[in-house]
Design an enzyme around this catalytic site. Structure first.
Site, PDB file in Angstrom:
ATOM      1  N   VAL A 134       0.828  -1.206   0.000  1.00 16.76           N
ATOM      2  CA  VAL A 134       0.000   0.000   0.000  1.00 16.76           C
ATOM      3  C   VAL A 134       0.868   1.264   0.000  1.00 16.76           C
ATOM      4  O   VAL A 134       0.681   2.177  -0.806  1.00 16.76           O
ATOM      5  CB  VAL A 134      -0.960   0.017   1.211  1.00 16.76           C
ATOM      6  N   GLY A 179      -5.581  -4.635  -2.572  1.00 16.05           N
ATOM      7  CA  GLY A 179      -4.639  -4.321  -3.632  1.00 16.05           C
ATOM      8  C   GLY A 179      -3.979  -2.984  -3.349  1.00 16.05           C
ATOM      9  O   GLY A 179      -4.598  -2.095  -2.768  1.00 16.05           O
ATOM     10  N   LYS A 217     -13.090  -5.975  10.288  1.00 16.08           N
ATOM     11  CA  LYS A 217     -13.872  -5.012   9.505  1.00 16.08           C
ATOM     12  C   LYS A 217     -15.301  -4.914  10.038  1.00 16.08           C
ATOM     13  O   LYS A 217     -15.885  -3.829  10.086  1.00 16.08           O
ATOM     14  CB  LYS A 217     -13.859  -5.419   8.035  1.00 16.08           C
ATOM     15  N   ARG A 245      11.403  -1.064   7.334  1.00 20.76           N
ATOM     16  CA  ARG A 245      12.211  -1.972   8.124  1.00 20.76           C
ATOM     17  C   ARG A 245      13.564  -2.185   7.445  1.00 20.76           C
ATOM     18  O   ARG A 245      14.592  -2.230   8.083  1.00 20.76           O
ATOM     19  CB  ARG A 245      11.480  -3.312   8.235  1.00 20.76           C
TER      20      ARG A 245
HETATM   21  N1  LIG Z   1      -2.392  -4.933   0.848  1.00 19.23           N
HETATM   22  C1  LIG Z   1      -3.681  -4.659   0.771  1.00 19.23           C
HETATM   23  O1  LIG Z   1      -4.337  -4.971  -0.235  1.00 19.23           O
HETATM   24  C2  LIG Z   1      -4.361  -3.934   1.906  1.00 19.23           C
HETATM   25  C3  LIG Z   1      -5.719  -3.597   1.769  1.00 19.23           C
HETATM   26  C4  LIG Z   1      -6.367  -2.896   2.784  1.00 19.23           C
HETATM   27  C5  LIG Z   1      -5.641  -2.567   3.926  1.00 19.23           C
HETATM   28  N2  LIG Z   1      -4.334  -2.939   4.059  1.00 19.23           N
HETATM   29  C6  LIG Z   1      -3.634  -2.591   5.285  1.00 19.23           C
HETATM   30  O2  LIG Z   1      -2.565  -1.712   4.977  1.00 19.23           O
HETATM   31  C7  LIG Z   1      -1.510  -1.917   5.882  1.00 19.23           C
HETATM   32  C8  LIG Z   1      -0.236  -2.188   5.090  1.00 19.23           C
HETATM   33  O3  LIG Z   1      -0.424  -3.344   4.308  1.00 19.23           O
HETATM   34  P1  LIG Z   1       0.606  -3.752   3.155  1.00 19.23           P
HETATM   35  O4  LIG Z   1      -0.042  -4.835   2.381  1.00 19.23           O
HETATM   36  O5  LIG Z   1       1.097  -2.546   2.450  1.00 19.23           O
HETATM   37  O6  LIG Z   1       1.791  -4.383   4.046  1.00 19.23           O
HETATM   38  P2  LIG Z   1       3.294  -4.723   3.567  1.00 19.23           P
HETATM   39  O7  LIG Z   1       3.357  -4.852   2.091  1.00 19.23           O
HETATM   40  O8  LIG Z   1       3.747  -5.873   4.411  1.00 19.23           O
HETATM   41  O9  LIG Z   1       4.130  -3.426   3.974  1.00 19.23           O
HETATM   42  C9  LIG Z   1       4.443  -3.124   5.306  1.00 19.23           C
HETATM   43  C10 LIG Z   1       5.449  -1.996   5.303  1.00 19.23           C
HETATM   44  O10 LIG Z   1       5.716  -1.625   6.654  1.00 19.23           O
HETATM   45  C11 LIG Z   1       7.129  -1.608   6.838  1.00 19.23           C
HETATM   46  N3  LIG Z   1       7.414  -1.954   8.233  1.00 19.23           N
HETATM   47  C12 LIG Z   1       7.148  -3.126   8.857  1.00 19.23           C
HETATM   48  N4  LIG Z   1       7.539  -3.042  10.161  1.00 19.23           N
HETATM   49  C13 LIG Z   1       8.027  -1.799  10.333  1.00 19.23           C
HETATM   50  C14 LIG Z   1       8.577  -1.115  11.438  1.00 19.23           C
HETATM   51  N5  LIG Z   1       8.682  -1.701  12.637  1.00 19.23           N
HETATM   52  N6  LIG Z   1       8.991   0.165  11.244  1.00 19.23           N
HETATM   53  C15 LIG Z   1       8.893   0.758  10.040  1.00 19.23           C
HETATM   54  N7  LIG Z   1       8.390   0.149   8.970  1.00 19.23           N
HETATM   55  C16 LIG Z   1       7.943  -1.116   9.116  1.00 19.23           C
HETATM   56  C17 LIG Z   1       7.696  -2.597   5.877  1.00 19.23           C
HETATM   57  O11 LIG Z   1       9.050  -2.282   5.610  1.00 19.23           O
HETATM   58  P3  LIG Z   1       9.891  -3.073   4.501  1.00 19.23           P
HETATM   59  O12 LIG Z   1       9.388  -2.543   3.159  1.00 19.23           O
HETATM   60  O13 LIG Z   1      11.280  -2.647   4.773  1.00 19.23           O
HETATM   61  O14 LIG Z   1       9.613  -4.525   4.709  1.00 19.23           O
HETATM   62  C18 LIG Z   1       6.793  -2.359   4.677  1.00 19.23           C
HETATM   63  O15 LIG Z   1       7.264  -1.286   3.912  1.00 19.23           O
HETATM   64  C19 LIG Z   1      -1.956  -3.042   6.810  1.00 19.23           C
HETATM   65  O16 LIG Z   1      -2.539  -2.498   7.961  1.00 19.23           O
HETATM   66  C20 LIG Z   1      -2.999  -3.761   5.982  1.00 19.23           C
HETATM   67  O17 LIG Z   1      -3.956  -4.423   6.789  1.00 19.23           O
HETATM   68  C21 LIG Z   1      -3.686  -3.596   3.058  1.00 19.23           C
END
Ligand SMILES: NC(=O)c1ccc[n+]([C@@H]2O[C@H](COP(=O)([O-])OP(=O)(O)OC[C@H]3O[C@@H](n4cnc5c(N)ncnc54)[C@H](OP(=O)(O)O)[C@@H]3O)[C@@H](O)[C@H]2O)c1
Ligand SMILES: NC(=O)c1ccc[n+]([C@@H]2O[C@H](COP(=O)([O-])OP(=O)(O)OC[C@H]3O[C@@H](n4cnc5c(N)ncnc54)[C@H](OP(=O)(O)O)[C@@H]3O)[C@@H](O)[C@H]2O)c1
Lengths: 429, 429
Positions: free
Chosen positions: B16, B305, B206, B47
């Protein structure tokens, strides 16, 4: 919670206004909790003062709407009279005298939205009108706020319940237009004079409003190409079925492929049965919004009716009231993109054309040549012949409206073409 | 337009976050025009600092998220890390240091929404989280604002794309659960560990958020009854088809008929094919909202997504940024109704029950007696017998979950009942 109530004047107490008044009374406690202050109905302007209006204190009724909006102590004026005048003057007078405005008036907003927004801004007041498009369906707020970080490319919607009821009836029963209209009238879905609905004026007003918000560009009613649905026939539905389609009256607002201009139009069109809009039944409305980042969203619900429309009015009332209390205003008109609105000729889509032709060799070649000469590429052709008469059904690839128009004009001049039975756009693919 | 830019920090730059950063760059001019001030990406916490992040100035990258939110000059912090910690502490620290927050974190909001809202309010800041429920679909804003003048009675939604993809596959191909899950994993619709999706944890979070907003009542994750969909079988789909239904994993938030309490639950259920939710295909999401005045509304679109979710985040970012400029905040938590959340036993719905029974006379009478004794009224029964074994399919009228549970317990004790093959709720009628 603050205890001084917010004063609300109601202009109009008909189908929508009476429901607004009713909900303001029955849900007073909830509204107060959500706004942070009680809401007081300060006056109700009508035309016929002696009509009995259930649940409304007769002392609040007035026929002098102008005096009401000039009181000077109003917080919000809810305009549900409809039409251009006196609604327009009342709204600007309300701004001048310190009130914000909530309106359900699509005709006025489509015609004079820019001037009304300017008046609101000049006086630092809100102008909200969620109810003006697709009744209860949240559409203006999602477009204006939820998609504020996205780029909307297309809005494709069924925004008139009367015509959707008629077309749905024709589709499901095989009825002709007049028969379906009669049923809609008998059931109260169509007004005695259905012109505004069936000729697409109502949908065109909504298309102008939606296009303006979606593209951050002023789009006026005059900019909207409009075709009604009175000439859709049972035969058109039969053709649509053969293509795996149905027919809907669509409001379509599009950004050109190069992004440099926009168009807005209302006309009947075939859409594939697999498209979510195809299954919108009866008087329901639904609007598809396609954007760069969010992809395809759809919003569905009752597009009219007193209480659904009142729900939208009250949502706006709560928002405007909160803004008042916070000493702020919500997002005003956003027309910074100021994209040119292109004429219908530049709209690109697909077409389904039925021709009555002579049943003799060479006709198809002649017809195909005309299409080719005008740069309109044919996707499929179906020939049906009987007794020296034949019909030719042509479905084109994407072509401009201008190119298609030139093609049809040339086809009409062919000796072998007896007539153009129907031309229908194919959308939503 | 004001020229001092609004400073935005991004916590997380994954699926995201990277899209949020991309759109902030590519749509910078549009965002500035819509907000009324330019937006500046002031820092990005991740991270793994050495990962290549296209389009992002490496100087902005930091692993010290805490120092970033403590800078003190930030206007908005966008939290897209996910999970409970460090997200929770970072958000509260952001409020303490003067920033408003936009988050996509359903898990955190469902668990600690009340505390986070309190922190936002204490510091006079905004907490927006449209992206936390159903990705790009505008849902929180319509519920909270468009329906602010209405009374929501039910929210019925498909809010998890992974499980909808799996169930849709099972429905259309006759595949079993494992086979459909394998395909979802192969296509990237399911994560390596699909537990959060298939066991309904994601949908339950949700549901808690939606119920809280819809009913102006605090609903925590623990209040949500949750059943996963791993035990749905091809046989269940066959039964559903016989009833003119399909099976969906639904999040259901309901106001009790007497209005005095609410419930929230997630479980697989049969819904009629004629219900608009039945035709929600693949990984799409859709949510039905039923209210007193507006009737039935549906919101449909991509539920997840990177770029759809980023669209929702950016819509919130624009709203929060506008609030900053106006020196105000948007509507905060609304929990004034404070209705009790009833346990699952009080939920009333219909049930489809398949029993394996002995194929001998009197079994149906025995079974019917058990239903009657527990006050569960039977709508239809279908008997199928072969080789001394038989099955009995019972569809009930509306009954409480507690009554149904008692019925099933008693049925299991009958000698003639060999087993309870499946119990499925029937919703959306
Ligand atoms: N993906 C979807 O379709 C979707 C849809 C609706 C809501 N969401 C929500 O959006 C949020 C993010 O989802 P995502 O899919 O984007 O997750 P993701 O791809 O796993 O990305 C997580 C990000 O957070 C960073 N991170 C993790 N731990 C950290 C820390 N301690 N300090 C600083 N940065 C840290 C990671 O760094 P690195 O890049 O270095 O690993 C990564 O950039 C979640 O709450 C999820 O529930 C996601
Ligand atoms: N009806 C719907 O389903 C629907 C849906 C969406 C939007 N809208 C919009 O909502 C608005 C109102 O529609 P409606 O269906 O409620 O109309 P309506 O039933 O005809 O009511 C109009 C009201 O305005 C009053 N009125 C008319 N002229 C007036 C004047 N000069 N001064 C003061 N009051 C005057 C009428 O007074 P009397 O009661 O004395 O006649 C009546 O109460 C229109 O803009 C319409 O487009 C309606």
């Amino acid at each position: 919670m603050r205890t001084r109530p917010l004063k609300v004047a109601l202009l109009g107490c008909g189908v929508v206004g009476s429901e607004v008044a009713r909900i303001m009374t029955t849900h007073a406690d909830d509204l107060a909790a959500r706004i942070g202050a009680p809401v007081e109905l300060a006056g109700v302007a009508v035309r016929r003062p002696d009509k009995v209006r259930e649940g409304i204190d007769p002392a609040l009724i007035t026929t002098d709407a102008t005096a009401l909006v000039k009181r000077g102590d109003l917080d919000v004026v809810v305009e549900v009279i409809g039409g251009i005048e006196p609604a327009r003057t009342l709204i600007t007078t309300a701004f001048e005298h310190g009130a914000s405005v909530v309106s359900a008036n699509k005709a006025l907003l489509a015609q004079d939205g820019a001037a009304l927004h300017a008046a609101a801004e000049e006086h630092g007041k809100d102008l909200y009108y969620e109810a003006a498009v697709a009744g209860a369906i949240p559409l203006i707020r999602p477009l204006r706020e939820s998609l504020a970080g996205d780029k909307v490319n297309r809005v494709l919607g069924i925004v008139n319940g009367t015509t959707n009821f008629i077309l749905d009836k024709m589709d499901s029963t095989g009825a002709g237009y007049q028969e379906a209209l009669d049923e809609a009238t008998a059931l109260g879905y169509a007004e005695a004079d259905p012109t505004a609905d069936v000729e697409g004026f109502d949908a065109a007003a909504k298309a102008a409003i939606l296009a303006g918000i979606a593209f951050h560009t002023r789009v006026r009613l005059d900019d909207v190409h409009r075709e009604g649905m009175t000439e859709v026939t049972a035969a058109d539905f039969a053709s649509a079925k053969e293509m795996g389609c149905t027919i809907k009256l669509l409001a379509i607002c599009e950004r050109a492929e190069d992004g440099a201009s926009v168009t807005a139009r209302v006309h009947p069109a075939m859409i594939p049965l697999s498209h979510p809009l195809a299954s919108v039944r009866g008087a329901y409305n639904a609007v598809f919004v396609e954007s760069d980042a969010s992809g395809r969203l759809m919003f569905y619900g009752p597009g009219a009716g007193g209480s659904p429309t009142a729900s939208a009015v009250l949502g706006d009332l709560v928002a405007v009231a909160r803004n008042r209390i916070n000493g702020t205003t919500g997002p005003g008109e956003s027309a910074y993109a100021a994209l040119p609105v292109s004429p219908m000729g530049e709209v690109v889509t697909r077409y389904h054309i039925s021709l009555d032709v002579a049943d003799k060799p060479g006709v198809l070649a002649q017809v195909a040549t005309v299409f080719a000469e005008h740069g309109v590429s044919i996707d499929t052709v179906r020939q049906q012949g009987k007794d020296g008469e034949a019909s030719l059904v042509v479905v084109t690839h994407r072509a401009s409206d201008a190119a298609l128009g030139g093609t049809v004009e040339a086809l009409r001049k062919l000796d072998t073409v007896r007539g153009v039975a129907s031309i229908m756009r194919v959308e939503g693919e």
